[in-house]
Motif scaffolding. Structure first.
Motif, PDB file in Angstrom:
ATOM      1  N   ARG A 150      -1.311 -13.211   4.225  1.00  0.00           N
ATOM      2  CA  ARG A 150      -2.689 -12.852   3.974  1.00  0.00           C
ATOM      3  C   ARG A 150      -3.587 -12.910   5.237  1.00  0.00           C
ATOM      4  N   LYS A 154      -4.699  -9.802   7.574  1.00  0.00           N
ATOM      5  CA  LYS A 154      -6.013  -9.359   7.531  1.00  0.00           C
ATOM      6  C   LYS A 154      -6.661  -9.215   9.204  1.00  0.00           C
ATOM      7  N   LEU A 213       0.440 -10.380   0.851  1.00  0.00           N
ATOM      8  CA  LEU A 213      -0.607 -10.721   0.014  1.00  0.00           C
ATOM      9  C   LEU A 213      -0.621 -12.151  -0.553  1.00  0.00           C
ATOM     10  N   TYR A 274      -8.530  -2.799   0.951  1.00  0.00           N
ATOM     11  CA  TYR A 274      -7.720  -3.515  -0.198  1.00  0.00           C
ATOM     12  C   TYR A 274      -8.402  -3.111  -1.609  1.00  0.00           C
TER      13      TYR A 274
END
Length: 297
Positions: A150, A154, A213, A274
């Protein structure tokens, strides 16, 4: 004052005890080679100076990684006068075509024949670079599947969405994945996660971002996407392949893929992407699992 012979002997001793190799080139196009000591030749895998010179066609630029050549050229532009010094790190080609990372401390000088030149000491830092790369990968990659975690995903997506004109961002959820673990065990569950991660990595470009994620939830960011229909075809193929695999290996779990996402060209934060994609995914999970839906934003 010491005579020339003594100076030469001292230089030979210094070059032998230094931790790196010595290389010199003329400050001319592609930096013609004029000197390389034995330590440098050993670093790059050569026994004879003549073989090294022939392999690089007499020009130092040919033993520097193509992606680093502009970096070298820019560094040398800031050395207008003899005595000016620089430090830089880059990849240097070894005999056989592999590369090592070197830390180069160089200084502008004048050669014995009066030509402007650069003399450098090169230290092999490949081990340090490899260690740093490994630590960065551990920090940004999922240890089970090998895709970005994640945090790593990101960071990449946050940067990419600011520099691309058109993009697609979608989330992938493994329906009934708990059933896979409960019925077939966690080892089978891990194999299923690795399978879908590998399929996504093979389906999309290296410039795109595939990340886990958490748990059984993945995300994919496709940069510079001019054809959303092509992405839909790829994802549809992923859903079908996953269904065939789970039907073959863990049929009682009745696991499928639900994919929901968005596409557009307006820069968004990772949190916004998201949230928007999660809304689409929720609609699919609520109505009929195992489907794909992309919404323009």
């Amino acid at each position: 004052m010491i005579n020339w012979e003594t100076q030469h002997e001292l230089m030979e001793i210094i070059s032998q005890i230094m931790p790196g190799g010595i290389i010199g080139g003329y400050v001319e196009k592609d930096f013609p080679l004029y000197v390389a000591n034995d330590r440098l030749l050993q670093m790059v895998g050569y026994e004879r100076y003549q073989a090294f010179e022939a392999d690089i066609h007499g020009y130092i630029i040919n033993c520097i990684h193509p992606e680093d050549r502009e970096l070298i050229s820019r560094a040398l532009q800031h050395l207008p006068a003899p005595g000016d010094q620089y430090e830089i790190e880059y990849r240097m080609r070894k005999q056989g075509g592999t590369y090592l990372w070197v830390h180069d401390i160089g200084r502008r000088t004048v050669s014995s024949d009066g030509r402007d030149a650069i003399i450098s000491v090169l230290v092999d830092i490949s081990q340090q670079i490899n260690t740093q790369t490994h630590l960065l990968q551990e920090a940004s990659n999922d240890p089970l599947t090998g895709v970005y975690n994640r945090k790593g995903g990101k960071e990449r997506i946050t940067h990419a969405v600011q520099t691309t004109s058109d993009y697609v961002f979608f989330m992938v959820d493994l329906d009934n994945f708990k059933q896979v673990n409960d019925i077939y065990g966690h080892e089978q569950g891990d194999r299923v996660l690795c399978y879908i991660a590998e399929q996504m990595m093979e389906s999309f470009r290296k410039s795109d971002t595939v990340c886990r994620l958490g748990g059984d939830e993945f995300a994919v960011f496709v940069a510079d996407c001019q054809d959303v229909a092509a992405i839909e075809r790829k994802v549809t193929a992923l859903i079908q392949a996953y269904g065939e695999m789970t039907w073959s290996q863990c049929p009682a779990a009745q696991s499928s893929l639900s994919v929901g996402g968005v596409y557009g060209h307006t820069p968004r934060t990772f949190a916004e992407l998201y949230q928007l994609a999660d809304q689409v995914l929720y609609e699919i999970k609520k109505s009929q699992k195992g489907q794909l839906k992309l919404r323009e934003i």
